[in-house]
Design a protein around this motif. Structure first.
Motif, mmCIF file in Angstrom:
data_model
loop_
_atom_site.group_PDB
_atom_site.id
_atom_site.type_symbol
_atom_site.label_atom_id
_atom_site.label_comp_id
_atom_site.label_asym_id
_atom_site.label_seq_id
_atom_site.Cartn_x
_atom_site.Cartn_y
_atom_site.Cartn_z
ATOM 1 N N GLN A 52 -4.983 29.088 -38.526
ATOM 2 C CA GLN A 52 -5.952 30.014 -37.943
ATOM 3 C C GLN A 52 -5.318 31.046 -37.021
ATOM 4 O O GLN A 52 -5.942 32.054 -36.692
ATOM 5 C CB GLN A 52 -7.001 29.234 -37.152
ATOM 6 N N LEU A 53 -4.088 30.781 -36.584
ATOM 7 C CA LEU A 53 -3.453 31.684 -35.625
ATOM 8 C C LEU A 53 -1.940 31.673 -35.791
ATOM 9 O O LEU A 53 -1.327 30.611 -35.914
ATOM 10 C CB LEU A 53 -3.800 31.270 -34.190
ATOM 11 N N ARG A 54 -1.357 32.865 -35.806
ATOM 12 C CA ARG A 54 0.096 33.030 -35.728
ATOM 13 C C ARG A 54 0.388 33.883 -34.510
ATOM 14 O O ARG A 54 -0.048 35.030 -34.431
ATOM 15 C CB ARG A 54 0.658 33.697 -36.987
ATOM 16 N N CYS A 55 1.111 33.323 -33.550
ATOM 17 C CA CYS A 55 1.465 34.041 -32.324
ATOM 18 C C CYS A 55 2.923 34.484 -32.416
ATOM 19 O O CYS A 55 3.831 33.652 -32.440
ATOM 20 C CB CYS A 55 1.247 33.149 -31.106
ATOM 21 N N ASP A 56 3.132 35.780 -32.459
ATOM 22 C CA ASP A 56 4.458 36.382 -32.627
ATOM 23 C C ASP A 56 4.984 36.788 -31.259
ATOM 24 O O ASP A 56 4.426 37.676 -30.597
ATOM 25 C CB ASP A 56 4.332 37.595 -33.559
ATOM 26 N N LEU A 57 6.058 36.146 -30.825
ATOM 27 C CA LEU A 57 6.638 36.403 -29.505
ATOM 28 C C LEU A 57 7.697 37.500 -29.519
ATOM 29 O O LEU A 57 8.291 37.798 -28.485
ATOM 30 C CB LEU A 57 7.267 35.113 -28.957
ATOM 31 N N GLU A 74 -4.696 39.374 -44.402
ATOM 32 C CA GLU A 74 -6.132 39.506 -44.619
ATOM 33 C C GLU A 74 -6.945 39.001 -43.433
ATOM 34 O O GLU A 74 -8.168 39.130 -43.425
ATOM 35 C CB GLU A 74 -6.537 38.729 -45.892
ATOM 36 N N ARG A 75 -6.279 38.434 -42.442
ATOM 37 C CA ARG A 75 -6.985 37.906 -41.269
ATOM 38 C C ARG A 75 -6.389 38.482 -40.002
ATOM 39 O O ARG A 75 -5.629 37.816 -39.293
ATOM 40 C CB ARG A 75 -6.887 36.372 -41.225
ATOM 41 N N PRO A 76 -6.705 39.724 -39.663
ATOM 42 C CA PRO A 76 -6.133 40.328 -38.460
ATOM 43 C C PRO A 76 -6.514 39.581 -37.184
ATOM 44 O O PRO A 76 -5.781 39.639 -36.190
ATOM 45 C CB PRO A 76 -6.704 41.751 -38.467
ATOM 46 N N ILE A 140 -6.998 26.875 -34.392
ATOM 47 C CA ILE A 140 -6.002 25.871 -34.749
ATOM 48 C C ILE A 140 -6.270 25.424 -36.177
ATOM 49 O O ILE A 140 -7.429 25.453 -36.617
ATOM 50 C CB ILE A 140 -6.041 24.661 -33.794
ATOM 51 N N PRO A 141 -5.225 25.087 -36.906
ATOM 52 C CA PRO A 141 -3.819 25.014 -36.518
ATOM 53 C C PRO A 141 -3.251 26.394 -36.128
ATOM 54 O O PRO A 141 -3.678 27.418 -36.643
ATOM 55 C CB PRO A 141 -3.111 24.494 -37.776
#
Length: 257
Positions: A52-57, A74-76, A140-141
């Motif tokens: 559900q989430l990708r956090c790019d550091l 497809e999921r901004p 999440i995940p």
């Protein structure tokens, strides 16, 4: 267990025991290196896993240079970009000033410790959106990553595990796993190129190794500073990441079994 060929330092933070006897739930929170080398099979497995989430550091420049292949276009609403600056080893003036004084393996070790001591203030105040997405929006995940999955990702993983009550020794063990998972040859080549461009001379293999490898002293430099300046991880997260005691409890209840 999800294993990615193109991102071998991708791993689940679940399964660790806390000091009060609970366990970090598996399958909810993952740490990783960058996703610029994913295979077609990797992308298929990721899509099927339901993240559900990708956090790019990473920094904007890093994102342009090594675009992410993670299948989330497809999921901004499932993308969180926290521009923590370029790789701190390449951008932190204090780090390179120390290398100027001592361009050696010992100098590299001291520079890495200095950099890690700065991590709590370089990164901490930018973590509030990550906790917000997880706690309030239940995205999440989730996975968070930088380029190599070592310094920035290692610090954030350590902070999260400490927030959940995972003992220091276990946090160090998780931090050290990177040594066995990253592509050491590729990381060493990238570091050699960086130092050659910076200093105009080849670093020694021992110096490169100090910069590429994880070391317990590195993560402890950051955690010791947090304890010294804030007393404990809860106070640090409250002041730096807007994670008050109620939000911290919600995070723990969500992540722990």
């Amino acid at each position: 267990m999800l294993k990615l060929t193109g991102a071998p330092n991708f791993r689940d933070l679940g399964g660790y025991r806390t000091v009060d006897g609970r366990t970090v739930r598996k399958g909810l929170l993952f740490r990783s290196e960058g996703f610029h080398a994913l295979t077609h099979l990797d992308c298929t497995m990721i899509a099927n896993a339901g993240f559900q989430l990708r956090c790019d550091l990473r920094s904007d420049a890093e994102r342009r240079t090594t675009p992410c292949l993670w299948p989330d276009s497809e999921r901004p609403d499932g993308i969180l970009e926290l521009d923590l600056g370029a790789d701190p080893r390449a951008a932190n003036k204090l780090f390179f000033d120390q290398l100027k004084v001592d361009f050696s393996a010992d100098g590299a070790f001291r520079a890495m410790c200095t950099l890690q001591r700065e991590m709590p203030h370089l990164i901490g105040h930018q973590l509030a959106p990550l906790f917000e997405r997880i706690i309030e929006k239940r995205q999440i995940p989730a996975v968070f990553h930088c380029h190599h999955g070592k310094d920035r990702t290692g610090f954030v993983a350590a902070i999260i595990l400490r927030a959940l009550g995972v003992p220091i020794q276990t946090v160090i063990e998780d931090y050290m796993k990177t040594n066995h998972l990253i592509d050491r040859a590729q990381s060493a080549k990238a570091m050699q190129d960086t130092l050659l461009a910076y200093a105009g001379r080849e670093p020694s293999p021992a110096m490169v190794e100090r910069l590429v490898a994880t070391d317990p002293a590195y993560v402890m430099a950051a955690l010791d500073r947090i304890d010294h300046e804030h007393g404990d991880i809860a106070s640090y997260l409250s002041s730096q990441a807007s994670l008050n005691s109620e939000k911290l409890r919600k995070f723990q209840d969500l992540m722990l079994a």
